[in-house]
Design a protein around this motif. Structure first.
Motif, mmCIF file in Angstrom:
data_model
loop_
_atom_site.group_PDB
_atom_site.id
_atom_site.type_symbol
_atom_site.label_atom_id
_atom_site.label_comp_id
_atom_site.label_asym_id
_atom_site.label_seq_id
_atom_site.Cartn_x
_atom_site.Cartn_y
_atom_site.Cartn_z
ATOM 1 N N GLN A 156 0.848 -1.198 0.000
ATOM 2 C CA GLN A 156 0.000 0.000 0.000
ATOM 3 C C GLN A 156 0.882 1.246 0.000
ATOM 4 O O GLN A 156 2.061 1.177 0.350
ATOM 5 C CB GLN A 156 -0.916 0.002 1.194
ATOM 6 C CG GLN A 156 -0.183 -0.116 2.513
ATOM 7 C CD GLN A 156 -1.133 -0.233 3.676
ATOM 8 O OE1 GLN A 156 -1.893 0.680 3.935
ATOM 9 N NE2 GLN A 156 -1.100 -1.366 4.358
ATOM 10 N N PRO A 157 0.307 2.411 -0.380
ATOM 11 C CA PRO A 157 1.137 3.617 -0.472
ATOM 12 C C PRO A 157 1.793 3.970 0.867
ATOM 13 O O PRO A 157 1.144 3.898 1.907
ATOM 14 C CB PRO A 157 0.143 4.709 -0.875
ATOM 15 C CG PRO A 157 -1.036 3.996 -1.433
ATOM 16 C CD PRO A 157 -1.080 2.649 -0.786
ATOM 17 N N ARG A 158 3.070 4.315 0.805
ATOM 18 C CA ARG A 158 3.769 4.768 2.014
ATOM 19 C C ARG A 158 3.291 6.179 2.346
ATOM 20 O O ARG A 158 3.070 6.989 1.439
ATOM 21 C CB ARG A 158 5.289 4.797 1.757
ATOM 22 C CG ARG A 158 6.114 5.129 2.985
ATOM 23 C CD ARG A 158 7.581 4.802 2.723
ATOM 24 N NE ARG A 158 8.273 5.856 2.002
ATOM 25 C CZ ARG A 158 8.851 6.911 2.565
ATOM 26 N NH1 ARG A 158 8.813 7.078 3.879
ATOM 27 N NH2 ARG A 158 9.480 7.806 1.832
ATOM 28 N N LEU A 273 -0.539 15.320 -4.423
ATOM 29 C CA LEU A 273 -0.523 13.866 -4.601
ATOM 30 C C LEU A 273 0.771 13.322 -4.002
ATOM 31 O O LEU A 273 1.865 13.762 -4.377
ATOM 32 C CB LEU A 273 -0.584 13.529 -6.094
ATOM 33 C CG LEU A 273 -0.349 12.061 -6.447
ATOM 34 C CD1 LEU A 273 -1.454 11.181 -5.871
ATOM 35 C CD2 LEU A 273 -0.256 11.884 -7.952
ATOM 36 N N LEU A 274 0.631 12.371 -3.086
ATOM 37 C CA LEU A 274 1.807 11.785 -2.444
ATOM 38 C C LEU A 274 2.198 10.507 -3.184
ATOM 39 O O LEU A 274 1.378 9.592 -3.315
ATOM 40 C CB LEU A 274 1.489 11.449 -0.986
ATOM 41 C CG LEU A 274 1.062 12.656 -0.146
ATOM 42 C CD1 LEU A 274 0.377 12.208 1.128
ATOM 43 C CD2 LEU A 274 2.274 13.525 0.176
ATOM 44 N N ALA A 275 3.415 10.451 -3.660
ATOM 45 C CA ALA A 275 3.892 9.255 -4.389
ATOM 46 C C ALA A 275 5.304 8.958 -3.902
ATOM 47 O O ALA A 275 6.283 9.192 -4.604
ATOM 48 C CB ALA A 275 3.865 9.517 -5.891
ATOM 49 N N VAL A 276 5.382 8.478 -2.661
ATOM 50 C CA VAL A 276 6.692 8.318 -2.023
ATOM 51 C C VAL A 276 6.978 6.860 -1.688
ATOM 52 O O VAL A 276 7.629 6.555 -0.693
ATOM 53 C CB VAL A 276 6.793 9.216 -0.758
ATOM 54 C CG1 VAL A 276 6.893 10.677 -1.146
ATOM 55 C CG2 VAL A 276 5.616 8.991 0.188
ATOM 56 N N GLY A 277 6.475 5.965 -2.516
ATOM 57 C CA GLY A 277 6.827 4.552 -2.347
ATOM 58 C C GLY A 277 5.709 3.729 -1.743
ATOM 59 O O GLY A 277 4.604 4.219 -1.506
ATOM 60 N N MET A 278 6.016 2.457 -1.540
ATOM 61 C CA MET A 278 5.015 1.488 -1.072
ATOM 62 C C MET A 278 5.549 0.756 0.155
ATOM 63 O O MET A 278 6.754 0.556 0.294
ATOM 64 C CB MET A 278 4.753 0.444 -2.173
ATOM 65 C CG MET A 278 4.323 0.982 -3.514
ATOM 66 S SD MET A 278 2.663 1.657 -3.540
ATOM 67 C CE MET A 278 1.654 0.186 -3.581
#
Ligand SMILES: Cc1cc2nc3c(=O)[nH]c(=O)nc-3n(C[C@H](O)[C@H](O)[C@H](O)COP(=O)(O)OP(=O)(O)OC[C@H]3O[C@@H](n4cnc5c(N)ncnc54)[C@H](O)[C@@H]3O)c2cc1C
Length: 471
Positions: A156-158, A273-278
């Motif tokens: 899931q998104p970090r 939008l947060l896109a900082v890994g999983m």
């Protein structure tokens, strides 16, 4: 008397789980999949399929942006200067409907193969507790005993502390499709594959995008030449790319958001939008009680045939952190079943995985990397050809991109390649075949490519790497 059928229980119905289920059923096992959110997994319902569906629309918008150069102008009756604008509610409805339909296809396929599906949250039952003995999976009140268990629970998104998503203005990529509008000013935090794909897509859809990247350039893990092309295109299309800028906190600011950077600057926008890994879905699964020690980041360690440390327990996909791709998850799951059910099996070979970053242009790659060649880890000659010299590219108004091949200097064997082009994801297959089948640059060079075609640049790059024969 015939042998009793092997019993397989799979926790998680994404590509790691459902592809394994199909293989196990084909081999005659009794298979149960326990899934809590819908078959197809996050891949189909929230991540890969929705994002690529959104990108189908943004790609069309990006093409329209270039249309004037190809002699197209808005019709007089259309009004305004833009060729098109995006109907966001319709776009998001299409994304959600397509994901649902894909999940239904997977559900129907599993049902047709006689695979049992249990809806709910699964966990390995404690072998030392009330169910000592054979492997058992608990799913609510249901207890399933198994000869082998596959854990394929995904990730899931970090989240960043100080940047909690609210689902309205501060979002993970799983919340985008519930919006009722396109974010007018979107700040994307994180410039890895997911961040770059969404930043490029939303800029093309009509948002004003600011991409916050903690590194020197976007896509820091990818081929540097390819990432530079994509970053140049981003900037040319009007995106603001903030390099060496790390987000410290994201807060609501009236009707918008404020992203505080570690160096004291603040970036304002309508949405973030947060896109900082999983992070892996491995909490509460009972894997540690089963004797599996998670790695430092919570992933389940596996070997190349997907075995964990616990006898009879396999794991596949994002929860293993091996390489977070649907194709890798599916292959790990299939390999697990071939191994568990006594079939001959080839261990996972990551050096042949083809992958794509779905920006515009796309970056597709397979085999060895420029980094490995430059560091001396791999001995290879490099042939690179800009697409700007390709006749078909000129006709289509394609200015950006290249084909790069890596080959062994001694044998001429193709070791890998990178293609940066529109639909590079389709063009890379030729290079993948060459890598998988040990083909040489001579063999590629002697292969007919259509004239004019972008794939002609692959055969041309191979020709440039051919060694003159010594007499
Ligand atoms: C935005 C985005 C875009 C992507 N695009 C691509 C792409 O273009 N190409 C590509 O190859 N890959 C892509 N990926 C990666 C790809 O989505 C993943 O690698 C893939 O989903 C992994 O499959 P999986 O089976 O391991 O897990 P998932 O697809 O996450 O499925 C796991 C399933 O297990 C369920 N589950 C979890 N815990 C339990 C439990 N305890 N009990 C029961 N069920 C449980 C979950 O609800 C889920 O349904 C993308 C990822 C992201 C985030």
């Amino acid at each position: 008397m015939s042998e009793p059928r092997a019993r397989i229980v799979i926790i998680g119905g994404g590509p790691g789980g459902y592809e394994a289920a199909l293989v196990a059923a084909q081999l005659g096992a009794r298979v149960t999949v326990v899934d809590r959110d819908g078959l197809g997994g996050a891949c189909v319902l929230t991540d890969c399929v929705p994002s690529k569906t959104l990108i189908a629309t943004s790609g069309m918008m990006a093409a329209l942006d270039e249309a004037a150069a190809l002699g197209i102008r808005p019709s007089a009756s259309g009004g305004g200067t833009a060729l098109a604008t995006v109907d966001a509610p319709r776009l998001y409805a299409r994304v959600r409907a397509l994901a649902r339909a894909q999940s239904e296809d997977v559900t129907a396929r599993l049902a047709a193969e006689g695979i049992e599906v249990v809806s709910g949250t699964g966990r390995l039952a404690d072998r030392n507790g009330r169910l000592a003995g054979p492997l058992t999976v608990e799913a609510g009140d249901v207890l399933l005993s198994a000869d082998a268990v596959l854990v394929a629970t995904g990730a899931q998104p970090r989240l960043l502390p100080g940047a909690e998503p609210d689902g309205e203005r501060i979002l993970t990529f799983r919340q985008l499709y519930d919006l009722s509008e396109l974010p007018p000013e979107l700040i994307v935090v994180g410039s890895g594959v997911t961040g770059a794909e969404f930043a490029g897509a939303y800029q093309a859809l009509g948002s004003q995008v600011t991409l916050v990247s903690s590194r020197d350039r976007v896509l820091p893990q990818e081929d540097a030449d390819a990432a530079t092309v994509v970053e140049d295109v981003f900037r040319r299309r009007g995106m603001t790319v903030l390099s060496r800028s790390r987000a410290a906190a994201v807060k609501r600011d009236g009707d918008g958001v404020a992203v505080a950077l570690e160096d004291g600057r603040t970036v304002l926008g309508s949405h973030c939008l947060l896109a900082v890994g999983m992070v892996p879905n491995t909490d509460g699964l009972g894997v540690e009680e089963a004797g599996i020690t998670l790695d430092g980041r919570g992933f389940i360690p596996v070997d190349r045939v997907s075995r964990t440390h616990a006898p009879g327990v396999y794991a596949a996909g994002d929860c293993t952190g091996v390489q977070m791709l649907a194709s890798v998850a599916a292959m790990q799951g299939r390999i697990a079943m071939w191994h568990a059910l006594g079939e001959a099996v080839r261990p996972l070979n990551l050096s042949h995985v083809a992958a794509t970053v779905f920006t515009e242009p796309e970056i597709a790659m397979v085999g060895v990397t420029q980094r490995a060649v430059t560091s001396g880890e791999v001995d290879a000659v490099v042939g690179k050809l800009p697409l700007a010299t390709n006749a078909r590219a000129k006709m289509q108004g394609i200015r950006d991109g290249f084909v790069k091949l890596f080959a062994s200097p001694r044998s001429g064997r193709v070791l890998g390649g990178v293609v940066v082009a529109p639909r590079a994801s389709e063009l890379i297959l030729g290079v993948s075949l060459a890598v998988e089948q040990n083909l040489s640059v001579d063999q590629i060079a002697h292969t007919f490519a259509v004239y004019p075609s972008l794939s002609g640049s692959i055969t041309e790059a191979a020709r440039r790497l051919m060694q003159p024969q010594e007499n």
